[in-house]
Scaffold this motif. Structure first.
Motif, PDB file in Angstrom:
ATOM      1  N   GLY A 445      12.984  -8.897  -4.282  1.00  0.00           N
ATOM      2  CA  GLY A 445      13.512  -9.495  -3.362  1.00  0.00           C
ATOM      3  C   GLY A 445      12.660 -10.288  -3.035  1.00  0.00           C
ATOM      4  O   GLY A 445      10.991  -9.912  -3.890  1.00  0.00           O
ATOM      5  N   ASP A 446      13.093 -11.930  -2.648  1.00  0.00           N
ATOM      6  CA  ASP A 446      11.436 -12.600  -2.522  1.00  0.00           C
ATOM      7  C   ASP A 446      10.834 -12.489  -1.104  1.00  0.00           C
ATOM      8  O   ASP A 446       9.849 -12.951  -0.886  1.00  0.00           O
ATOM      9  N   LYS A 447      11.694 -11.365  -0.485  1.00  0.00           N
ATOM     10  CA  LYS A 447      10.109 -11.030   1.340  1.00  0.00           C
ATOM     11  C   LYS A 447      10.361  -9.287   1.263  1.00  0.00           C
ATOM     12  O   LYS A 447      11.492  -8.888   0.455  1.00  0.00           O
ATOM     13  N   ASN A 448       9.438  -9.201   0.868  1.00  0.00           N
ATOM     14  CA  ASN A 448       9.211  -7.530   0.613  1.00  0.00           C
ATOM     15  C   ASN A 448       7.513  -7.244   1.933  1.00  0.00           C
ATOM     16  O   ASN A 448       6.900  -7.850   2.685  1.00  0.00           O
ATOM     17  N   LYS A 449       8.717  -6.199   2.919  1.00  0.00           N
ATOM     18  CA  LYS A 449       7.952  -5.398   4.295  1.00  0.00           C
ATOM     19  C   LYS A 449       6.767  -4.426   3.578  1.00  0.00           C
ATOM     20  O   LYS A 449       7.359  -3.926   2.718  1.00  0.00           O
ATOM     21  N   LEU A 450       5.598  -4.710   3.288  1.00  0.00           N
ATOM     22  CA  LEU A 450       4.384  -3.754   2.576  1.00  0.00           C
ATOM     23  C   LEU A 450       3.868  -3.146   4.253  1.00  0.00           C
ATOM     24  O   LEU A 450       3.778  -4.100   5.634  1.00  0.00           O
ATOM     25  N   THR A 451       3.462  -2.156   4.196  1.00  0.00           N
ATOM     26  CA  THR A 451       2.634  -1.223   5.345  1.00  0.00           C
ATOM     27  C   THR A 451       1.102  -1.106   4.922  1.00  0.00           C
ATOM     28  O   THR A 451       0.670  -0.788   3.771  1.00  0.00           O
ATOM     29  N   ILE A 452       0.663  -2.041   5.687  1.00  0.00           N
ATOM     30  CA  ILE A 452      -0.935  -1.581   5.403  1.00  0.00           C
ATOM     31  C   ILE A 452      -1.644  -1.348   6.839  1.00  0.00           C
ATOM     32  O   ILE A 452      -1.991  -0.618   7.440  1.00  0.00           O
ATOM     33  N   ASP A 453      -1.787   0.381   5.906  1.00  0.00           N
ATOM     34  CA  ASP A 453      -3.028   1.098   5.976  1.00  0.00           C
ATOM     35  C   ASP A 453      -4.493   0.945   6.277  1.00  0.00           C
ATOM     36  O   ASP A 453      -5.088   0.190   4.929  1.00  0.00           O
ATOM     37  N   ILE A 454      -5.334   0.621   7.235  1.00  0.00           N
ATOM     38  CA  ILE A 454      -6.608   0.794   7.182  1.00  0.00           C
ATOM     39  C   ILE A 454      -7.323   1.965   8.024  1.00  0.00           C
ATOM     40  O   ILE A 454      -7.225   2.713   9.284  1.00  0.00           O
ATOM     41  N   TYR A 455      -8.657   1.997   7.067  1.00  0.00           N
ATOM     42  CA  TYR A 455      -9.423   2.471   6.765  1.00  0.00           C
ATOM     43  C   TYR A 455     -10.806   2.478   7.449  1.00  0.00           C
ATOM     44  O   TYR A 455     -11.324   1.685   6.600  1.00  0.00           O
ATOM     45  N   ASN A 456     -11.523   3.632   8.258  1.00  0.00           N
ATOM     46  CA  ASN A 456     -13.514   3.339   7.873  1.00  0.00           C
ATOM     47  C   ASN A 456     -13.566   4.805   7.753  1.00  0.00           C
ATOM     48  O   ASN A 456     -13.598   5.464   8.054  1.00  0.00           O
ATOM     49  N   ASN A 457     -14.395   4.485   6.744  1.00  0.00           N
ATOM     50  CA  ASN A 457     -14.593   5.862   5.899  1.00  0.00           C
ATOM     51  C   ASN A 457     -13.233   6.262   5.827  1.00  0.00           C
ATOM     52  O   ASN A 457     -12.048   6.321   4.669  1.00  0.00           O
ATOM     53  N   GLU A 458     -12.771   7.912   6.102  1.00  0.00           N
ATOM     54  CA  GLU A 458     -11.887   8.589   5.893  1.00  0.00           C
ATOM     55  C   GLU A 458     -10.805   8.807   6.482  1.00  0.00           C
ATOM     56  O   GLU A 458      -9.685   9.120   6.950  1.00  0.00           O
ATOM     57  N   GLN A 459     -11.268   7.840   7.777  1.00  0.00           N
ATOM     58  CA  GLN A 459     -10.518   8.082   8.710  1.00  0.00           C
ATOM     59  C   GLN A 459      -9.490   6.899   8.781  1.00  0.00           C
ATOM     60  O   GLN A 459     -10.076   5.552   9.176  1.00  0.00           O
ATOM     61  N   LEU A 460      -8.029   7.332   9.327  1.00  0.00           N
ATOM     62  CA  LEU A 460      -7.464   6.168   9.413  1.00  0.00           C
ATOM     63  C   LEU A 460      -7.343   5.959  10.766  1.00  0.00           C
ATOM     64  O   LEU A 460      -7.259   5.935  12.224  1.00  0.00           O
ATOM     65  N   ILE A 461      -7.399   4.097  11.139  1.00  0.00           N
ATOM     66  CA  ILE A 461      -7.233   3.218  12.172  1.00  0.00           C
ATOM     67  C   ILE A 461      -6.546   2.231  12.440  1.00  0.00           C
ATOM     68  O   ILE A 461      -6.687   2.609  13.766  1.00  0.00           O
ATOM     69  N   GLU A 462      -6.164   2.179  11.556  1.00  0.00           N
ATOM     70  CA  GLU A 462      -4.318   1.834  12.244  1.00  0.00           C
ATOM     71  C   GLU A 462      -3.717   1.090  10.927  1.00  0.00           C
ATOM     72  O   GLU A 462      -4.207   1.180  10.424  1.00  0.00           O
ATOM     73  N   THR A 463      -2.922   0.542  11.629  1.00  0.00           N
ATOM     74  CA  THR A 463      -1.532   0.957  10.492  1.00  0.00           C
ATOM     75  C   THR A 463      -1.124  -0.836  11.091  1.00  0.00           C
ATOM     76  O   THR A 463      -1.118  -1.467  12.452  1.00  0.00           O
ATOM     77  N   THR A 464      -0.708  -1.653  10.252  1.00  0.00           N
ATOM     78  CA  THR A 464       0.240  -2.584  10.060  1.00  0.00           C
ATOM     79  C   THR A 464       0.909  -3.385   9.300  1.00  0.00           C
ATOM     80  O   THR A 464       0.850  -2.192   8.471  1.00  0.00           O
ATOM     81  N   GLU A 465       1.523  -4.366   9.501  1.00  0.00           N
ATOM     82  CA  GLU A 465       3.117  -4.459   8.289  1.00  0.00           C
ATOM     83  C   GLU A 465       2.543  -6.167   8.044  1.00  0.00           C
ATOM     84  O   GLU A 465       2.949  -7.464   8.750  1.00  0.00           O
ATOM     85  N   VAL A 466       2.787  -6.432   6.835  1.00  0.00           N
ATOM     86  CA  VAL A 466       3.055  -8.282   6.330  1.00  0.00           C
ATOM     87  C   VAL A 466       4.128  -7.912   5.485  1.00  0.00           C
ATOM     88  O   VAL A 466       4.446  -7.153   4.901  1.00  0.00           O
ATOM     89  N   ASN A 467       4.272  -9.584   5.372  1.00  0.00           N
ATOM     90  CA  ASN A 467       5.112 -10.181   4.492  1.00  0.00           C
ATOM     91  C   ASN A 467       5.289 -10.307   2.902  1.00  0.00           C
ATOM     92  O   ASN A 467       4.583 -11.719   3.858  1.00  0.00           O
ATOM     93  N   PHE A 468       5.270  -9.878   1.927  1.00  0.00           N
ATOM     94  CA  PHE A 468       4.894 -10.313   1.233  1.00  0.00           C
ATOM     95  C   PHE A 468       6.284 -10.919   0.119  1.00  0.00           C
ATOM     96  O   PHE A 468       7.453 -11.322   0.246  1.00  0.00           O
ATOM     97  N   LEU A 469       5.641 -12.420   0.206  1.00  0.00           N
ATOM     98  CA  LEU A 469       6.899 -12.761  -1.115  1.00  0.00           C
ATOM     99  C   LEU A 469       6.276 -13.410  -2.180  1.00  0.00           C
ATOM    100  O   LEU A 469       5.748 -12.488  -2.828  1.00  0.00           O
ATOM    101  N   GLY A 470       8.058 -13.001  -2.745  1.00  0.00           N
ATOM    102  CA  GLY A 470       7.989 -12.817  -4.068  1.00  0.00           C
ATOM    103  C   GLY A 470       8.860 -14.147  -4.949  1.00  0.00           C
ATOM    104  O   GLY A 470       9.938 -14.176  -4.386  1.00  0.00           O
ATOM    105  N   PRO A 471       9.090 -14.063  -6.248  1.00  0.00           N
ATOM    106  CA  PRO A 471      10.310 -14.243  -6.732  1.00  0.00           C
ATOM    107  C   PRO A 471      11.553 -14.168  -6.303  1.00  0.00           C
ATOM    108  O   PRO A 471      11.859 -12.968  -6.224  1.00  0.00           O
ATOM    109  N   ARG A 472      12.588 -15.245  -5.886  1.00  0.00           N
ATOM    110  CA  ARG A 472      13.237 -14.897  -5.871  1.00  0.00           C
ATOM    111  C   ARG A 472      14.881 -13.746  -6.843  1.00  0.00           C
ATOM    112  O   ARG A 472      14.341 -14.681  -7.883  1.00  0.00           O
ATOM    113  N   SER A 473      15.627 -12.916  -6.643  1.00  0.00           N
ATOM    114  CA  SER A 473      16.300 -12.144  -7.193  1.00  0.00           C
ATOM    115  C   SER A 473      17.278 -13.092  -7.414  1.00  0.00           C
ATOM    116  O   SER A 473      18.097 -13.564  -6.365  1.00  0.00           O
ATOM    117  N   TYR A 474      18.723 -12.510  -9.541  1.00  0.00           N
ATOM    118  CA  TYR A 474      19.781 -13.828  -8.547  1.00  0.00           C
ATOM    119  C   TYR A 474      20.371 -12.444  -9.495  1.00  0.00           C
ATOM    120  O   TYR A 474      19.711 -11.491 -10.230  1.00  0.00           O
TER     121      TYR A 474
END
Length: 474
Positions: A445-474
């Motif tokens: 669909g037109d709105k997609n929730k993505l989880t973004i992992d943030i690493y420093n070298n190989e260590q996971l230091i934070e996780t956040t989410e973003v809304n990714f827009l795309g073409p609307r499905s019919y």
């Protein structure tokens, strides 16, 4: 409605005379076991106050309250503007703890822990006793003409007061801006830091005014905590109290007479010597009952016990006790009111500990660029542009930070950063722009929730989410 005769003392305060002018207080030098214990507690707290800004835990100042930059360190834990809710909860817990303690034990905080009382009674007054002498000598010195002795003593005392005020101001500044910055300013010299020197001199003047002239008026007039007594104290609260049941007979107090059998005559144990009044730093008569001026400093307890011992009567005429203990012989117990405060304190402490456990060393925000939608690229690639901001709360550099999409094959390209690697300096932040690119067939669909992992070298230091827009499905 006229005030009853036995309550007239409540119409005024002990530091103001009938003409409304300042009634200067000359308290007698206290002594006794409780005073010695207070001295020990006071000097431990003074050492803590002077040393805390220079103690580091994991590189963080032990205590710091940098209001200008909105950075706070409490017991080595750094709090940034993003952690303000944690700081607020910590302050609420502190306030509730003081309220709980006041409900149970009156103004014991004022007499034993308050910085104003500690500095006034254990530093400035002790210097005054050393230079000017005890109560009677101070009164005589104030009344005598300005001769060589008086000028010498006044200049010596005022100079020491000014020096200590300047020292306190520097320590106060270390809490505000950080000890490292303060030491750097000292090494550079005042000429290179006039913007800091002038506030420092103002603080010095304020502290000098408080401890050299305003003194006990801070506790009586300026401090709001004293006014809370009327709301927080009840008949079950432990306070510094005079046992009027034991101290007086139906005709009041009787002076001491040698070889007199007071018990046989039915007299109370109070010999009306006024020593409890003379030793009081706020100039009240504790025998009149609980008063807002009383800071529970225990000086009157020590003085009264000393007098009782000298005349062969039992100690404890003035002691820590509740009104119910004196009137009804009831022992102290935890009331339902106190249980309520304890429950709130436990709940808030649990919430704070949980939030601290979940708190991360990095605060990350990735937001879609305002006004931008999606962009089609070759090979059915859909691209969105975002801005990012990374705050490093630690004292270590993050020298190899990268973003990864969790659970979906896609790419993240960071603008102006080779190999998409970002450096976030210690106690600093990094910000910029990035593109997230995904295959169209991965979108729902037109709105997609993505989880973004943030690493420093190989260590996971934070996780956040973003809304990714795309073409609307019919």
């Amino acid at each position: 409605m006229e005030t009853p005769e036995n309550e007239i003392f409540r119409d005024s305060i002990g530091t103001v005379n009938k003409d409304g002018k300042r009634n200067w207080v000359y308290p007698k030098k206290p002594s006794g076991p409780l005073y010695e214990k207070r001295k020990l507690v006071s000097y431990i707290l003074l050492a803590f106050l002077f040393v805390s800004p220079f103690i580091k835990i994991n590189g963080n100042q032990f205590l710091m309250f940098n209001v200008l930059e909105r950075r706070f360190n409490i017991f080595g834990f750094p709090f940034w503007p993003q952690d303000f809710h944690l700081f607020v909860i910590s302050m609420i817990i502190g306030v509730i703890f003081i309220i709980l303690f006041t409900v149970g034990f009156g103004r014991i905080f004022c007499g034993w822990i308050c910085p104003q009382t500690i500095f006034m009674e254990m530093v400035f007054r002790r210097i005054e006793y050393w230079i000017d002498g005890d109560r009677n000598k101070q009164i005589r010195l104030d009344k005598q003409k300005w001769n060589a002795e008086k000028i010498r003593k006044r200049l010596f005392k005022w100079s020491i007061f000014l020096f200590i005020s300047f020292l306190i101001s520097n320590i106060f500044l270390a809490y505000l801006i950080g000890s490292d910055k303060l030491l750097r300013y000292v090494s550079e010299g005042p000429a290179d830091n006039l913007g800091t020197l002038f506030p420092l001199l103002i603080f010095t003047a304020v502290f000098y005014f408080i401890f050299a002239w305003f003194r006990e008026q801070v506790c009586i007039i300026a401090c709001p905590y004293g006014r809370l007594q009327g709301v927080l104290l009840d008949n079950k609260s432990i306070v510094v109290a005079y046992d009027h049941k034991r101290g007086e007979d139906e005709n009041g107090r009787k002076k001491w007479r040698k070889n007199e059998d007071r018990k046989a005559l039915g007299h109370g144990d109070c010999i009306d010597c006024f020593q409890c009044v003379h030793v009081c730093p706020t100039n009240i008569d504790i025998r009149n009952g609980t008063q807002l001026e009383c800071v529970n400093c225990t000086a009157c307890i020590d003085e009264c016990d000393d007098i009782m011992e000298k005349v062969g009567l039992p100690k404890g005429l003035i002691r820590y006790a509740s009104e119910n203990e004196i009137e009804k012989k009831e022992k102290f117990k935890i009331t339902n009111r106190m249980k309520g405060y304890i429950a709130v304190l436990i709940i808030l402490t649990g919430i704070l500990l949980g939030m601290l456990a979940l708190r991360t060393d990095v605060d990350a925000k990735i937001l879609r660029l305002p006004g931008q939608r999606y962009e089609y690229k070759d090979d059915n690639i859909v691209s969105n542009v975002f801005t990012y901001k990374l705050l490093n709360k630690t004292i270590n550099d993050f020298d190899n930070v990268r973003f990864e999409i969790r659970g979906i094959k896609g790419t993240i390209n960071v603008v102006a950063h080779e190999n998409n690697q970002i450096i976030v300096p210690a106690e600093g932040f990094a910000e910029g722009t990035l593109f997230i690119e995904l295959k169209k067939n991965l979108l729902k669909g037109d709105k997609n929730k993505l989880t973004i992992d943030i690493y420093n070298n190989e260590q996971l230091i934070e996780t956040t989410e973003v809304n990714f827009l795309g073409p609307r499905s019919y």
